[in-house]
Design a protein around this motif. Sequence first.
Motif, short mmCIF file in Angstrom:
data_model
loop_
_atom_site.label_atom_id
_atom_site.label_comp_id
_atom_site.label_asym_id
_atom_site.label_seq_id
_atom_site.Cartn_x
_atom_site.Cartn_y
_atom_site.Cartn_z
N LEU A 609 0.77 -1.34 0.24
CA LEU A 609 0.09 0.47 0.03
C LEU A 609 0.61 1.28 0.12
O LEU A 609 2.07 0.65 -0.21
CB LEU A 609 -0.94 0.18 1.45
CG LEU A 609 -1.96 -0.99 0.95
CD1 LEU A 609 -2.83 -1.43 2.72
CD2 LEU A 609 -2.73 -1.21 -0.08
N GLY A 610 0.09 2.79 0.22
CA GLY A 610 1.23 3.32 0.48
C GLY A 610 1.67 3.26 -1.26
O GLY A 610 1.55 3.59 -2.58
N ARG A 611 3.38 4.15 -1.33
CA ARG A 611 4.23 4.35 -1.92
C ARG A 611 4.68 3.09 -1.84
O ARG A 611 6.05 2.97 -3.23
CB ARG A 611 5.08 5.49 -2.14
CG ARG A 611 4.18 6.54 -1.50
CD ARG A 611 5.69 8.00 -1.72
NE ARG A 611 6.02 8.27 -2.73
CZ ARG A 611 5.26 8.93 -3.98
NH1 ARG A 611 4.27 9.28 -3.14
NH2 ARG A 611 5.76 9.20 -5.19
N GLY A 612 4.62 1.74 -1.72
CA GLY A 612 5.45 0.61 -1.80
C GLY A 612 5.81 -0.62 -0.60
O GLY A 612 5.01 0.46 0.69
N ILE A 613 6.98 -1.23 -0.80
CA ILE A 613 6.69 -2.21 0.53
C ILE A 613 8.24 -1.82 1.37
O ILE A 613 9.08 -1.81 -0.18
CB ILE A 613 6.32 -3.69 0.05
CG1 ILE A 613 6.36 -4.42 1.11
CG2 ILE A 613 7.29 -4.14 -1.42
CD1 ILE A 613 5.64 -5.90 1.05
N PRO A 614 7.95 -2.11 2.41
CA PRO A 614 9.80 -1.52 2.64
C PRO A 614 10.45 -2.69 2.54
O PRO A 614 9.84 -4.16 2.32
CB PRO A 614 9.41 -1.25 3.70
CG PRO A 614 7.89 -1.16 4.82
CD PRO A 614 7.15 -1.64 3.40
N TRP A 615 11.66 -2.93 2.77
CA TRP A 615 12.27 -4.13 2.64
C TRP A 615 12.83 -4.65 4.37
O TRP A 615 11.22 -4.91 4.35
CB TRP A 615 13.92 -3.95 2.54
CG TRP A 615 14.73 -4.87 1.90
CD1 TRP A 615 14.85 -6.40 2.92
CD2 TRP A 615 16.39 -5.46 1.21
NE1 TRP A 615 15.85 -7.33 2.40
CE2 TRP A 615 16.43 -6.52 1.35
CE3 TRP A 615 16.74 -4.68 0.39
CZ2 TRP A 615 17.78 -7.02 1.06
CZ3 TRP A 615 17.90 -4.52 0.45
CH2 TRP A 615 18.01 -5.68 0.06
N ALA A 616 13.62 -4.54 4.98
CA ALA A 616 13.67 -4.92 5.84
C ALA A 616 12.68 -6.15 6.43
O ALA A 616 13.71 -7.49 5.97
CB ALA A 616 12.69 -3.90 7.17
N GLN A 617 12.06 -6.79 7.48
CA GLN A 617 11.31 -7.58 7.60
C GLN A 617 10.10 -8.09 6.52
O GLN A 617 9.55 -9.24 6.59
CB GLN A 617 10.98 -8.55 9.48
CG GLN A 617 11.43 -8.08 10.14
CD GLN A 617 12.36 -6.50 10.80
OE1 GLN A 617 11.70 -5.70 10.54
NE2 GLN A 617 13.75 -6.69 11.47
N VAL A 618 9.69 -6.88 6.17
CA VAL A 618 8.26 -6.88 5.58
C VAL A 618 7.94 -8.01 4.26
O VAL A 618 7.47 -8.19 3.61
CB VAL A 618 7.62 -5.55 5.47
CG1 VAL A 618 6.28 -5.42 4.49
CG2 VAL A 618 7.31 -5.02 6.92
N TRP A 619 9.12 -7.59 3.75
CA TRP A 619 9.45 -7.68 1.99
C TRP A 619 9.64 -9.33 2.09
O TRP A 619 8.85 -10.32 1.22
CB TRP A 619 10.15 -7.13 1.16
CG TRP A 619 10.32 -7.49 0.00
CD1 TRP A 619 9.09 -8.16 -1.20
CD2 TRP A 619 11.30 -6.61 -1.25
NE1 TRP A 619 9.88 -8.57 -2.45
CE2 TRP A 619 10.69 -7.36 -2.82
CE3 TRP A 619 11.95 -6.21 -0.88
CZ2 TRP A 619 11.78 -6.76 -3.51
CZ3 TRP A 619 12.65 -5.41 -2.60
CH2 TRP A 619 12.20 -5.68 -3.48
N PRO A 620 10.69 -10.07 3.34
CA PRO A 620 10.75 -11.02 3.94
C PRO A 620 9.51 -12.33 3.57
O PRO A 620 8.57 -12.97 2.87
CB PRO A 620 11.67 -11.78 4.02
CG PRO A 620 12.29 -10.16 3.88
CD PRO A 620 11.56 -9.17 3.91
N ALA A 621 8.91 -11.30 4.70
CA ALA A 621 7.96 -12.01 4.63
C ALA A 621 6.33 -12.44 4.49
O ALA A 621 5.42 -13.25 4.27
CB ALA A 621 7.13 -11.35 6.11
N VAL A 622 6.11 -10.86 3.25
CA VAL A 622 5.52 -11.44 2.61
C VAL A 622 5.92 -12.08 0.82
O VAL A 622 4.14 -12.92 0.77
CB VAL A 622 5.15 -9.55 1.82
CG1 VAL A 622 3.25 -9.48 0.47
CG2 VAL A 622 4.65 -8.73 2.81
#
Length: 696
Positions: A609-622
């Motif tokens: 959502l918003g302007r994109g997806i952050p890396w950190a723990q979020v991108w790997p989890a999704v």
Amino acid sequence: MTVEDGDPEFAKAIEEQLSVVTAWWRADPAPGKGFVQTVLRAPEERHDVERFLHTSGIREATEDEALVLYITSHGAVGTSTRHFLLLPGTDTDRLPATGMPTNEVVIAALDSRARHVLAIVNACEAEGIDVELRALVRDLARPGTPERTLNVVATTATRSPVLGREFAVVLRMAFEWLQDAAGIARPHLSISEFIQALEQATERLNKERGLSLAGPRTVLQGKLGAPTPTLPNPGYQSRPRVVTQAREEVAAAPEELEYWLDRASGRAGSDDPGWYFSGRQELNRRLTSFVEGPAGVLIVTGTAASGKSAVLARAVTLSDSAFRASPRYAEAVSKAPADTVPDEGSIQVAVSARNRGPLSLIEAIGTRLGCERDRTQPATDALRQWQEGLRAFFTACQEDTVTVVVDGLDESPDAVACVRDVLVPLAAYACGPGSEGRISIPAQAVGSAPAVSPPAHQGLRLLLGVRSTSPGTPEAAVATGLRGLLRELLIVFPGAQVVRTDGEGVRADIAAYAAALLAGAAWGTDPTVITSAAECVARHVGRSFLDARLASEQLRRGDGVTLLSDPLWLSQLDRGTVGLFEQDLDQVTDDGLNSEEALALLRATAFGLGRGIPWAQVWPAVASELLPTRLDHADEKIRRLLGGRLAGYLTHDIEDDHVVYRPAHERLGAMLRRWPRPPQETRPPQEMRRTLDESG
């Protein structure tokens, strides 16, 4: 400060720790840059430490200095619960006399005048400084002085030995993670971000080596979320700002401008500034004429990937005063056809409606114009406050005409509400003085809208970007939903001008674009070969500049002459974005990825959502949720993705101080969200392309 014990292995561990510490808090000879590094190595007795505290100037650090104290040593907690550093001459039966009270070193830093202090204590039982330190901190209160940020971190728990090489590894892992995966886009970290990075690194080390380290903890902490200059961000890269903030959201990205400038600079003696500055001249003339003319509405529309946003971005960028003042771009602007270059300052505000509702959109426009909410309106109706605030702004504004650009209206989750609650209230200003008859606001088209009346002297040029269906699409196919958005706009703005980016001449524009991308290819030393290749691409990609770019990148990477004569490659090209993507996905093993994981990583960005997806723990989890099994070594695989052939399918942005990633075009996003596709291979390629145009 490092205290050794005569063990060569511990000495090596200290060296490894200092290697990371000096890289993280690096020295810089330039005034006001970096840290002044002062190291006390291997003190023998308590007097050596006390002399260091005196000569190093720690106690006298000034208010504007960021002070960092790093201690690594053996230590012990006495029966009094006081913590001591163990020096070579320390008698453990006489700790108060022969050991060094750890908190005397820590307090020397905390009691300085520095507003920002960080102390890291890596010693046996380091957490044992807690009780005494909390009592001593009460003496640091200074009424009437600015608030201070004091952080103290202990690396070990009670009855735990000092961390040698383990902590060196934890520091290095945290440092490397913060360099890219954390994605923090500001120059300094908060203490909570620092601790999170150390905790993640500790967890990873425990898993890799079968350890059970507890990880660091804060003994004293300032504001958890407040960035502090004692914690420089290893991943921070100063992002060049080529336009002012009010236009940045729609303007061309610095990376894109640099790409085209570099390609243009390779043609010695040429007066052509390159495709970006000289291409699509007829469209650019229309936009330039509009932003230099009277108040009104211009709608730039076309099918997905036909270059709508690129045309708007060019106009916004070239109108910006900061861009025009930059010597880096001055030559290219001067060589561009004069009637395609908007006057400096002719566009005041440019925003994107992507993932914005009406309140977010009107707030974005209002704040960039410099207007304020009308607080006399009910506090529960923020939308009304902004509507009235904009009315007051335009009534009082002394400029003859203001230009506002809104791109991506079709990418709003509630585009109809944005028309009703934002564009309709602006409509009176877009009409200009004495032009009230040019606006029509039928309730059945946009719902109820607040009554508006034009100001006495102020006008507005409203430049809108919206996706629409292909020319010639049957009327029944565009009657409802987003497909009918262009129609709704023309009902609201019956006098609006319309410019299509997919009309006559688009094939010639795409051929010129492809030729610019292919210039310099290893197989294209003969200009006629490049021209022929570009025309072939243009014949097969329809109205899609996106497909032209993806095809050109594949041709540049490989043997373009062979690919252009390969019926299989041409059939993939006829299938559009899907066919080109499948071609790249089949070859992703060259980047050290398997296609299933690469696809999951790309698909994850399409759901942000918003302007994109952050890396950190979020991108790997999704991404893991899109796979049958957990994605192992996710950070390394993301690095390979971003450095490989699929990187061109992504773009990045900044949101909430973090780098975020999303598909490079909404058409790609639509394709990835729908993957795996329903069976479509039996459809003719033109019908498949039309389906994707209308949905993406």
